[in-house]
Design an enzyme around this catalytic site. Structure first.
Site, PDB file in Angstrom:
ATOM      1  N   ASP A 278     -54.537  -6.019  -4.797  1.00  0.00           N
ATOM      2  CA  ASP A 278     -54.207  -4.770  -5.467  1.00  0.00           C
ATOM      3  C   ASP A 278     -55.396  -4.280  -6.290  1.00  0.00           C
ATOM      4  O   ASP A 278     -55.818  -4.932  -7.245  1.00  0.00           O
ATOM      5  CB  ASP A 278     -53.000  -5.031  -6.380  1.00  0.00           C
ATOM      6  CG  ASP A 278     -52.461  -3.751  -6.966  1.00  0.00           C
ATOM      7  OD1 ASP A 278     -52.051  -2.883  -6.181  1.00  0.00           O
ATOM      8  OD2 ASP A 278     -52.483  -3.609  -8.194  1.00  0.00           O
TER       9      ASP A 278
ATOM     10  N   ASP B  32     -45.397  -1.405  -5.860  1.00  0.00           N
ATOM     11  CA  ASP B  32     -46.071  -0.333  -5.122  1.00  0.00           C
ATOM     12  C   ASP B  32     -45.107   0.348  -4.158  1.00  0.00           C
ATOM     13  O   ASP B  32     -45.121   1.569  -4.011  1.00  0.00           O
ATOM     14  CB  ASP B  32     -47.253  -0.890  -4.314  1.00  0.00           C
ATOM     15  CG  ASP B  32     -48.528  -0.969  -5.142  1.00  0.00           C
ATOM     16  OD1 ASP B  32     -48.451  -0.689  -6.359  1.00  0.00           O
ATOM     17  OD2 ASP B  32     -49.586  -1.307  -4.579  1.00  0.00           O
TER      18      ASP B  32
HETATM   19 MG    MG Z   1     -51.310   1.088  -1.692  1.00  0.00          MG
END
Ligand code: MG
Ligand code: ADP
Length: 559
Positions: A102, A427
Site C-alpha cells: 500500500d 481500500d
Molecule cells: Mg488501489
C-alpha cells in the site's frame, strides 16, 4: 524594520516556514544590494535578518534539490502499483517490520525529513483522506511530473510557464475522466468489481479479493440509505485467530472494550446501553486535604459519605434502567460492585473513538457525567456479547437501534497478514463508497491514463509557445502509469505502450491482468473498474504538489 514584512510576504502552506517565496526583490535584504546596505546601516549598526546558522539555497540549486527529493519519494512507492506490484518491507528503529503493498502505508512509515519530499507524502495523504484509494498512482504521477519539470527547466522553460502548461493539461485530464465515466447506475455487480479491483494485488492472506469484495458489497448495501452513504458507518476490524477465510459482516460494531469483573459477562439481549465520557469514581483532589477527626462517629460519617457517593453513581445508572454501561473513564470498585449486583455489564477505559462508535451504532447519547442520566440518553442493541480472540476480548454491539453501522470482521493468521488484509479491505470499502457517492466508475488497468495522455497530446497542438512543451510533458508523465503496470507484470513497457495506444481509440483498452497473464483488453469486460473520483483526485493532487514544488526557487531553512 518596516521594509521586512513587505518582503517576506508569502509563505508556503506548510507549518514550518521552510519556504519563503519573495514577491518583491528577493535579494533586497539578503545580499549587498544598495537597498540592503542602506538598511544594514539603519541606526548605525549591522542588522541581521536571519540567524547565523540559517541555510539558504536559491535558484536552480533549490529547484533541483527539491525535485530530486520529490522524485526519490515517488520512486520508492512506484513499483507497488497495480495487481503485480511488489511489496515493500519497512523496518522501524525498534525493529518492527511492516510488509505492505500500500503506497500510503509506505509513505506513512518512512521517516522523511526533506521538506519537498514531505510534500509528496502529503499528496498521498490527501488522496487517502479524500477518496482512500489511488495513493500510489497519485504519488507516482507527481514524481513523474517533477522529472518532466526538471527537463523543462533544463530547456529553459520558465517555472511559471511549466505551471500553466500543467494546469491546462490537468483540465484536459479531468474532462477525459468525465467522458470515460461509464453510463448507467452503479449496481451491485459494478460495486463488487470496483472493490475487487481496489484489492487486487494486495496481500489478502489467501482469501480471494473476489470473496472479500462480496463482503464489501454486503456491508455497503447494508448502510446505503437514500443518497449519501456515510463512509464512517462501515468499520473494518481484523483479529488474529482463525484463517482469514472467516470474514463476517456484523450488523453493528465491534469494540476493544475491557469488561469490569473477573468473569466474562453473559450476552445481554435487548440491551439498554449507557455511554459516558466520565469516571465513576471520586475525583482526586489536587490539593492535599487533611480531615481532623476527633471521634469514631466522625470517622464513620466520613466513610459513609464516601460510600454514599459511590452508591449514588451506581444508582444513577440503575435508575436510568441501563443494562450495559460503557465509559471512557474508570469505575470505582465499590460502584462496580453495586452495578454487578444489579446485573449491569460494565466496560471501562474504552477509547473515546470507540465510545463514539458505540454511541453511533446504538443511538445512545455520550454524556460527560453520570449525574442526571436518563433513560432517554440510553441507546439500544439487540445483543451485547463479549468474545475472546487470541488474547483480546472484543465486545460486540449488534442490531443497534441506530443500526446503520456495519463492521467487516476479518480474521487472519499472523499480525502481518492481518494488517495488510485490513488495509486491502479498507481500500475496497473506500473505492466502493467513492463509486457510489461521487458519481461513477471508469475503466481501470491504465485505460484512462492512456486516453488522458492521448487527449492531452491532442490539446497540446493548440497551445502556443513553450507552454506547449509543458502540456506535452504532462502527457509523458501520465504514460508512466501504464509503463509501470507493464514493467511490474514483466512486460516490455515500450511495446506495451505502443499496443495500448493502438487499441485505445475509445478509451477502453487497458493492460488487464488475469491470473498471472496480462493482455491488452477492455477492462470493463474483465471487471477492472476504478471510481472516477479516484482518478480525478489523482490528477488534482499530483498536479498540485508538482506545481507547488516547481514554483519554489528559494529555500531558507533554520537549522
Ligand atoms: Mg488501489
Ligand atoms: P493505488 O494506490 O494507486 O490505488 P494500486 O496498487 O491499488 O495503486 O493499483 C491501482 C491500479 O491497478 C489501478 O489503475 C487499477 O485499475 C489497476 N488494476 C487493478 N486490478 C487490475 C487488473 N486485474 N488488471 C490490470 N490493472 C488492474
Amino acid at each position: 524594520m518596516s521594509a521586512l514584512p513587505t518582503i517576506l510576504t508569502r509563505s508556503c502552506p506548510c507549518e514550518e516556514n521552510f519556504f519563503i517565496e519573495p514577491l518583491e526583490d528577493p535579494f533586497a535584504f539578503m545580499s549587498e544590494s544598495e537597498g540592503a546596505q542602506r538598511q544594514r546601516r539603519i541606526a548605525g549598526q549591522p542588522m541581521f535578518v536571519l540567524s547565523e546558522d540559517t541555510e539558504r539555497t536559491s535558484g536552480r540549486d533549490a529547484q533541483s534539490a527539491n525535485i530530486q527529493a520529490g522524485k526519490a519519494v515517488a520512486e520508492s512507492v512506484r513499483t507497488t502499483l497495480g495487481p503485480n506490484g511488489m511489496d515493500k518491507m519497512l523496518v522501524s528503529d525498534s525493529g518492527d517490520v511492516v510488509v505492505t503493498n500500500d503506497g500510503a502505508t509506505v509513505l506513512e512509515e518512512m521517516d522523511i525529513e526533506h521538506p519537498a519530499a514531505e510534500m509528496l507524502v502529503d499528496v498521498a495523504e490527501s488522496q487517502d483522506e479524500e477518496v482512500g484509494d489511488g495513493t500510489t498512482t497519485a504519488a507516482a504521477l507527481a514524481g513523474e511530473l517533477l522529472s518532466e519539470t526538471e527537463e523543462l527547466l533544463e530547456n529553459d522553460v520558465h517555472p511559471t510557464t511549466i505551471v500553466e502548461g500543467y494546469l491546462t493539461a490537468r483540465e484536459v485530464a479531468l474532462e477525459t475522466v468525465e467522458e470515460l465515466t461509464l453510463e448507467g447506475e452503479v449496481d451491485n455487480e459494478i460495486l463488487q468489481q470496483v472493490a475487487e479491483t481496489a484489492m487486487t494485488g494486495k496481500g489478502t492472506g489467501g482469501v480471494t479479493p473476489s470473496t472479500l469484495a462480496d463482503a464489501v458489497v454486503e456491508a455497503v448495501r447494508h448502510v446505503d440509505g437514500d443518497g449519501d452513504l456515510d463512509r464512517d458507518a462501515i468499520e473494518v476490524v481484523a483479529r488474529a485467530g482463525r484463517s482469514s477465510a472467516a470474514t463476517e459482516v456484523i450488523e453493528g460494531v465491534i469494540a476493544d472494550a475491557d469488561y469490569v469483573g473477573r468473569e466474562r459477562p453473559a450476552p445481554v439481549s435487548d440491551a439498554a446501553v449507557a455511554i459516558l465520557d466520565a469516571d465513576l469514581d471520586l475525583a482526586e483532589t489536587e490539593v492535599d486535604a487533611e480531615y481532623q477527626i476527633g471521634n469514631v462517629d466522625q470517622l464513620n460519617a466520613a466513610v459513609e459519605s464516601e460510600r454514599e457517593q459511590y452508591r449514588d453513581m451506581a444508582e444513577s445508572v440503575v435508575d436510568a434502567d441501563a443494562d450495559v454501561l460503557v465509559t471512557t473513564g474508570e469505575v470505582a470498585d465499590t460502584t462496580a460492585g453495586i452495578l454487578a449486583r444489579e446485573g449491569v455489564v460494565v466496560f471501562e477505559d474504552v477509547s473515546s473513538s470507540t465510545a463514539r462508535t458505540i454511541a453511533r451504532a446504538t443511538g445512545a447519547g455520550l454524556l460527560g457525567t453520570v449525574d442526571g442520566l436518563e433513560s432517554d440518553d440510553l441507546g439500544a442493541a439487540e445483543t451485547v456479547r463479549v468474545e475472546s480472540y487470541d488474547d483480546d476480548d472484543l465486545a460486540f454491539f449488534e442490531g443497534g437501534a441506530a443500526a446503520d453501522t456495519v463492521t467487516l470482521f476479518l480474521r487472519g493468521g499472523t499480525e502481518g497478514v492481518l494488517d495488510e488484509l485490513e488495509r486491502a479491505v479498507t481500500d475496497g470499502v473506500d473505492a466502493a463508497v467513492a463509486a457510489l457517492n461521487t458519481g461513477g466508475v471508469v475503466p481501470g488497468a491504465a485505460a484512462v491514463e492512456i486516453a488522458v495522455a492521448g487527449a492531452i497530446r491532442e490539446a497540446a497542438a493548440g497551445v502556443e509557445g513553450r507552454e506547449q512543451l509543458a502540456v506535452e510533458a504532462f502527457a509523458d508523465a501520465v504514460d508512466a502509469i501504464p509503463r509501470t503496470l507493464a514493467t511490474t507484470a514483466g512486460e516490455d513497457p515500450i511495446d506495451a505502450l505502443a499496443d495500448l495506444r493502438a487499441a485505445n481509440g475509445d478509451g477502453r483498452a487497458g493492460l488487464v491482468s488475469t491470473g498471472g497473464e496480462v493482455e491488452v483488453a477492455d477492462p470493463v469486460d474483465h471487471g477492472v473498474l476504478d471510481p472516477a473520483e479516484v482518478k480525478r483526485e489523482v490528477f488534482r493532487n499530483a498536479t498540485e504538489a508538482s506545481t507547488l514544488i516547481t514554483r519554489i526557487d528559494d529555500v531558507i531553512s533554520a537549522n
